[in-house]
Motif scaffolding. Sequence first.
Motif, PDB file in Angstrom:
ATOM      1  N   TYR A 740       0.835  -1.201   0.000  1.00  0.00           N
ATOM      2  CA  TYR A 740       0.000   0.000   0.000  1.00  0.00           C
ATOM      3  C   TYR A 740       0.866   1.246   0.000  1.00  0.00           C
ATOM      4  N   LEU A 741       0.262   2.364  -0.357  1.00  0.00           N
ATOM      5  CA  LEU A 741       0.881   3.676  -0.200  1.00  0.00           C
ATOM      6  C   LEU A 741       0.475   4.210   1.166  1.00  0.00           C
ATOM      7  N   SER A 742       1.468   4.571   1.977  1.00  0.00           N
ATOM      8  CA  SER A 742       1.180   4.944   3.361  1.00  0.00           C
ATOM      9  C   SER A 742       1.007   6.437   3.557  1.00  0.00           C
ATOM     10  N   GLY A 743       1.405   7.265   2.590  1.00  0.00           N
ATOM     11  CA  GLY A 743       1.265   8.708   2.753  1.00  0.00           C
ATOM     12  C   GLY A 743       1.901   9.453   1.594  1.00  0.00           C
ATOM     13  N   GLY A 744       1.735  10.764   1.622  1.00  0.00           N
ATOM     14  CA  GLY A 744       2.321  11.596   0.581  1.00  0.00           C
ATOM     15  C   GLY A 744       3.704  12.073   0.968  1.00  0.00           C
ATOM     16  N   SER A 745       4.588  12.166  -0.019  1.00  0.00           N
ATOM     17  CA  SER A 745       5.902  12.778   0.181  1.00  0.00           C
ATOM     18  C   SER A 745       5.870  14.214  -0.312  1.00  0.00           C
ATOM     19  N   SER A 746       5.264  14.424  -1.476  1.00  0.00           N
ATOM     20  CA  SER A 746       5.076  15.785  -1.979  1.00  0.00           C
ATOM     21  C   SER A 746       3.587  16.062  -2.135  1.00  0.00           C
ATOM     22  N   PHE A 747       3.238  17.345  -2.103  1.00  0.00           N
ATOM     23  CA  PHE A 747       1.843  17.769  -2.244  1.00  0.00           C
ATOM     24  C   PHE A 747       1.800  18.892  -3.270  1.00  0.00           C
ATOM     25  N   THR A 748       0.828  18.811  -4.165  1.00  0.00           N
ATOM     26  CA  THR A 748       0.750  19.765  -5.261  1.00  0.00           C
ATOM     27  C   THR A 748      -0.639  20.391  -5.316  1.00  0.00           C
ATOM     28  N   SER A 749      -0.757  21.419  -6.134  1.00  0.00           N
ATOM     29  CA  SER A 749      -2.047  22.105  -6.252  1.00  0.00           C
ATOM     30  C   SER A 749      -3.070  21.239  -6.972  1.00  0.00           C
ATOM     31  N   ASN A 750      -2.652  20.578  -8.049  1.00  0.00           N
ATOM     32  CA  ASN A 750      -3.595  19.771  -8.831  1.00  0.00           C
ATOM     33  C   ASN A 750      -2.833  18.744  -9.643  1.00  0.00           C
ATOM     34  N   ALA A 751      -3.409  17.567  -9.771  1.00  0.00           N
ATOM     35  CA  ALA A 751      -2.813  16.505 -10.570  1.00  0.00           C
ATOM     36  C   ALA A 751      -3.429  16.427 -11.962  1.00  0.00           C
ATOM     37  N   HIS A 752      -4.563  17.118 -12.189  1.00  0.00           N
ATOM     38  CA  HIS A 752      -5.251  17.112 -13.475  1.00  0.00           C
ATOM     39  C   HIS A 752      -5.589  18.549 -13.855  1.00  0.00           C
ATOM     40  N   PRO A 753      -5.828  18.828 -15.133  1.00  0.00           N
ATOM     41  CA  PRO A 753      -6.166  20.199 -15.536  1.00  0.00           C
ATOM     42  C   PRO A 753      -7.358  20.732 -14.762  1.00  0.00           C
ATOM     43  N   VAL A 754      -7.304  22.017 -14.396  1.00  0.00           N
ATOM     44  CA  VAL A 754      -8.336  22.604 -13.554  1.00  0.00           C
ATOM     45  C   VAL A 754      -8.568  24.048 -13.964  1.00  0.00           C
ATOM     46  N   ASN A 755      -9.786  24.513 -13.822  1.00  0.00           N
ATOM     47  CA  ASN A 755     -10.109  25.910 -14.089  1.00  0.00           C
ATOM     48  C   ASN A 755      -9.821  26.760 -12.863  1.00  0.00           C
ATOM     49  N   THR A 756      -9.357  27.973 -13.097  1.00  0.00           N
ATOM     50  CA  THR A 756      -9.099  28.909 -12.012  1.00  0.00           C
ATOM     51  C   THR A 756     -10.412  29.518 -11.522  1.00  0.00           C
ATOM     52  N   VAL A 757     -10.320  30.316 -10.451  1.00  0.00           N
ATOM     53  CA  VAL A 757     -11.495  30.999  -9.925  1.00  0.00           C
ATOM     54  C   VAL A 757     -12.083  31.930 -10.975  1.00  0.00           C
ATOM     55  N   ALA A 758     -11.204  32.511 -11.807  1.00  0.00           N
ATOM     56  CA  ALA A 758     -11.659  33.424 -12.849  1.00  0.00           C
ATOM     57  C   ALA A 758     -12.298  32.705 -14.029  1.00  0.00           C
ATOM     58  N   GLY A 759     -12.169  31.373 -14.067  1.00  0.00           N
ATOM     59  CA  GLY A 759     -12.835  30.616 -15.121  1.00  0.00           C
ATOM     60  C   GLY A 759     -11.924  30.113 -16.217  1.00  0.00           C
ATOM     61  N   GLY A 760     -10.664  30.571 -16.252  1.00  0.00           N
ATOM     62  CA  GLY A 760      -9.744  30.107 -17.272  1.00  0.00           C
ATOM     63  C   GLY A 760      -9.028  28.840 -16.877  1.00  0.00           C
ATOM     64  N   LEU A 761      -8.483  28.129 -17.858  1.00  0.00           N
ATOM     65  CA  LEU A 761      -7.735  26.909 -17.583  1.00  0.00           C
ATOM     66  C   LEU A 761      -6.378  27.277 -16.994  1.00  0.00           C
ATOM     67  N   TYR A 762      -6.031  26.621 -15.916  1.00  0.00           N
ATOM     68  CA  TYR A 762      -4.744  26.880 -15.262  1.00  0.00           C
ATOM     69  C   TYR A 762      -3.639  26.344 -16.154  1.00  0.00           C
ATOM     70  N   ARG A 763      -2.811  27.282 -16.679  1.00  0.00           N
ATOM     71  CA  ARG A 763      -1.787  26.928 -17.659  1.00  0.00           C
ATOM     72  C   ARG A 763      -0.387  27.214 -17.129  1.00  0.00           C
ATOM     73  N   SER A 764       0.589  26.448 -17.633  1.00  0.00           N
ATOM     74  CA  SER A 764       1.984  26.650 -17.278  1.00  0.00           C
ATOM     75  C   SER A 764       2.576  27.752 -18.140  1.00  0.00           C
ATOM     76  N   SER A 765       3.841  28.088 -17.872  1.00  0.00           N
ATOM     77  CA  SER A 765       4.507  29.149 -18.630  1.00  0.00           C
ATOM     78  C   SER A 765       4.702  28.763 -20.083  1.00  0.00           C
ATOM     79  N   THR A 766       4.669  27.465 -20.400  1.00  0.00           N
ATOM     80  CA  THR A 766       4.818  27.022 -21.780  1.00  0.00           C
ATOM     81  C   THR A 766       3.495  26.995 -22.524  1.00  0.00           C
ATOM     82  N   GLY A 767       2.409  27.273 -21.811  1.00  0.00           N
ATOM     83  CA  GLY A 767       1.117  27.362 -22.478  1.00  0.00           C
ATOM     84  C   GLY A 767       0.221  26.174 -22.297  1.00  0.00           C
ATOM     85  N   GLY A 768       0.777  25.025 -21.854  1.00  0.00           N
ATOM     86  CA  GLY A 768      -0.056  23.850 -21.634  1.00  0.00           C
ATOM     87  C   GLY A 768      -0.757  23.895 -20.308  1.00  0.00           C
TER      88      GLY A 768
END
Length: 792
Positions: A740-768
Motif C-alpha cells: 500500500y501507499l502509506s502517505g504523501g511525500s510531496s503535495f501539489t495544487s492539482n494533478a489534473h487540468p483545472v479551471n481557475t477561480v476566474a474561469g480560465g484553464l490553469y496553464r503553465s509558462s509554456t502554455g499547456g
Amino acid sequence: MVIVPAYGQVSAATRNGSVNTSAAKARAKPPAAAARTAAPPAPQVEHITVSRHIPPTANGVTNLTPGGGLMPPQTAPRSQSGLTRDFIAKQAPTANIAALVADLPGVNFSSQDPFGLTGNNMTMRGMTQAQIGYLFEGAPMADPINYQPYSSMMVDSENLGSVTVSQGSPDLDAPLYNAVGGQITATEINPSHKQRGFVDLAGGTHSANKEFIRYETGDIGNTGIRGFVSFSHTSYNNWRGPGGLFRYHVDSKFVKEWGDGNSISAIFSYNRQQQTSWRSPTLSQWNKYGDSFNYSGSFTQGDPTYYGLQVTNMNAETVILPSHFTLTKHLKLHVTPYFEHQFGPSNAGENIPTTGGYMGTQRYDSLVGIPTGNGSVLTEGVDPWDQKSGSLNMSLDWTRGHNKLSVGYWYNYTSHQELSTFRQVYANGSYSNSPIIDATNGRILTGYDLNFKQQVNTLFIADTLSLLHDRLTLSAGFRAAMVSRTGTNNVPGADPYYKAGNYFEPLPQFSASFKITPHDQIFVNGTTAFRAPASVEAYSQIFDPNNSHAVEQPGSLKPEYSIGEEIGFRHSGFVNVAVSLFNLNMTNHQVTSMNYIPGTTQLISEPINIGGQTSRGIQAEIGLRRWHHISPYFSGQYLHATMDNNYNAGGGNYLPTAGKIAVESPKFTGAIGLNYDDGRFFGNFALRYVDSQYTTFMDDEKIPSYITSDITLGYRMKKLGPAKAPQIQLNIMNIGDNHYLSGGSSFTSNAHPVNTVAGGLYRSSTGGASTSAPIYLVGGAFAAMVSVSAGF
C-alpha cells in the motif's frame, strides 16, 4: 508490596492501591465490652501484607498500565495519551518513537520501513510531524530549522521509558516554536540503584539484526550518583530495492540526587547511521510497477538511479543536563542546558553538463579535469549539511497555599552550513573524493552555498489555582516568543543573497479542569501556538547546473499561527475512557512538501503557504486494566479538516480550493490492541485503519484507505543460570503483507487540468495545462524479527 500495622498507625491500603481509612479505623478500635472488663493487653503488632503480583522482568515490563501499556493515567487539562514500558518492550527492538505511537488516537503513522527504524512520516489531526514539537528529557530534538524529528537518532527503544502525546497543544513552558499541532514528550529510563546489565540480541527477515547491551553502575559509593551506558548496532537490507542500513548508537545517563527534590542528570547520545534511500513513485508509477519501482541494482555508466549513489547519513551528538533545585520550601528552580550537533551528508546521482552548464546564474565553459566530448558527466551530488544548536531553558516555580506561579526563559542559538558539491562517478560506480571545480571562476561547483543562523528568546509566565479541595484547577499563562533568522546564499546570481526573518508572537493559554469524582474529570482549554517558516529553502534559492535559473524560489516567510479549543472527559478505573472534541483554526498554514530537484534523485523541502485551515473532530480511547492476564485497547478519531482560502498558484492564478478537504487528513483513523501476559507467556496484537488521504489541494488525487496489523508472541523465564528473566520474543509486522501507499511525500495544487477561480484553464509558462503529480511513501511490507534478551 505494602506492610501495614493492623492498629491504624498508618492507613490500610486496599487491593487496588487506594487508601481505605474507614477499614483501618475499624480494625484499630477495640471492642467496647473488652475495654470495660479488662485492662488492655500489651501491644502486639500484627502485619497485613497487601501486594500486587508483578512478574519479574529484565526489560521494565510491570503489566500495571491499562490497555497493555497504551493508556497510562492522565490528569492534564487537555487531550493527552501515552505509552509505557509495558507496551514499548513488546514491540520490535528497532522501532523508533514515531512508530511506537501509531496506535494512539489522532496519530497517523506513514511507514516505509517495516522495522520502524527510519524513513517514516507521521501526522496528527492532519498536522505533519514538522508541526509537532518533539521533546526528549526536556530538550527539543527536532531539527530546529526544518523541524523534522529524526526520531531514530534520539534513543534506543530499550532505553525509552515513556512517551506522552499531546494531540492539540504544547506545554506553555516547552522550548518549542513549531508545535502548532501538538507535542510528543519522551523520557529515558532512570538508572537502577543496583549494579546490573541487560542484553538484547535480535535477527529477522531482510538480514535484519540488532545487538544491544546496557551496563548500569548502581549507586556509586556514597556519592549519590548512579548511571548507565549502552551501545547498539543495527543493520538490514532494504525490504524493497537494493541497498540497506547500518546504525551505531550510544546512550548514557547519570543522575545525582540529594536533599529534598534536588537532582542533576547528565544525558549523552551518539548516533551514526547510513541508509540507501527509498525511491518515491507517483501514483501512475505505483499502479504500473508497484514495489518494483526502485533504484537500479547494477551500475550503468550515465545512470543516476544507481542505488550506490543514493545514500543518506544521519549523524548526531547530543548532551542534555536537566537540573532541579529546591531553593526554599516554596521555591523551585529548573534549569536544562543542552547541545546538539547534527550532520550529513545526503547524496544523490545527477548528470550535469561538461560545458555550457550553470553555477547559479553564471554559465561555465568547462569543468576542471572533466573531458568535454560527451556533453554530460555522471556525478554524485553531495550535501554535507552541518548544524549545531545550543540552548538554555530555565523556569522558577513559587507555590503558596493553593496557588502556583511559574516564570521562565529560554534561549537558543543555531548555526547551519550547507555547501552542495558534485563528485565525478567512475566506471565502477564509485566516485571521487574531490569536488568538481568550475574552470570559469575556480570555485567549487555548487547549487547552494548556505549559511544560516538563528536566535530564539522566549519568556513565559503562568499561574495555576486549585480550589474546592483541589477538585477545580484553573490555569492561565502567557508566552512571548521571539525568533530571529538570517540566511545567505553565496552562489553567483543568488537573489536575494541575504535574507532575514524576525518574528514576535504573543501566545496566551487558558485551561480548567474539574474532578467530578476521584475517577472522573472534565476539562476545557484554549491555546495558541506558532511556527516560524520551515527549512532553509524558505529563505534561499536552490540552483542546479542544468538550469540557468533557480529550480526553487524562497517560500513565504509568514509565520504559521494556530488557535485551538478542546473540551474533554476522562474516567479512570478498571475501565479507562478518554474523549475530547477539538477545534483548530490556522492562518498561513504551511504544508511541507518533499520533492525531487528536476532531473535528479535529490529530495529537497518545499514549504507551501496555503492560507487558512480549519480542523475539527472528536477523538476517543478506551483501555482496560489487566483482567485474567488480558488488557484490551481501542482508539479512534473523526477529523474534518478543510482549506479556508483559494490557493494562489502564482501568475495571478487562484484555484478554487476553499472548502476542499486538506491534504494528509484522513477522515477516520482507528486502532485495536490486545495484550496478554501471565508472567511467562505474553503476546500483543495491533490492528490499524487509516482512511483515504488527498495529496492535492484540489482533491483530485488521493491514496486509498488501508489496514495493517502486527503481532507479538513471547515466552519469559524467571532465571536461567546467570541470566535474569531471559525471554524470547517474536515480532511480526504487517501480518497480511499488505502492499500500500502509506502517505504523501510531496503535495501539489492539482494533478489534473483545472479551471481557475476566474474561469480560465490553469496553464503553465509554456502554455499547456499545468499539472503536477505528487510522489508517495510506500508502506513497509511483511517483516519478522526474533529477539532474545536477559538481565545480568
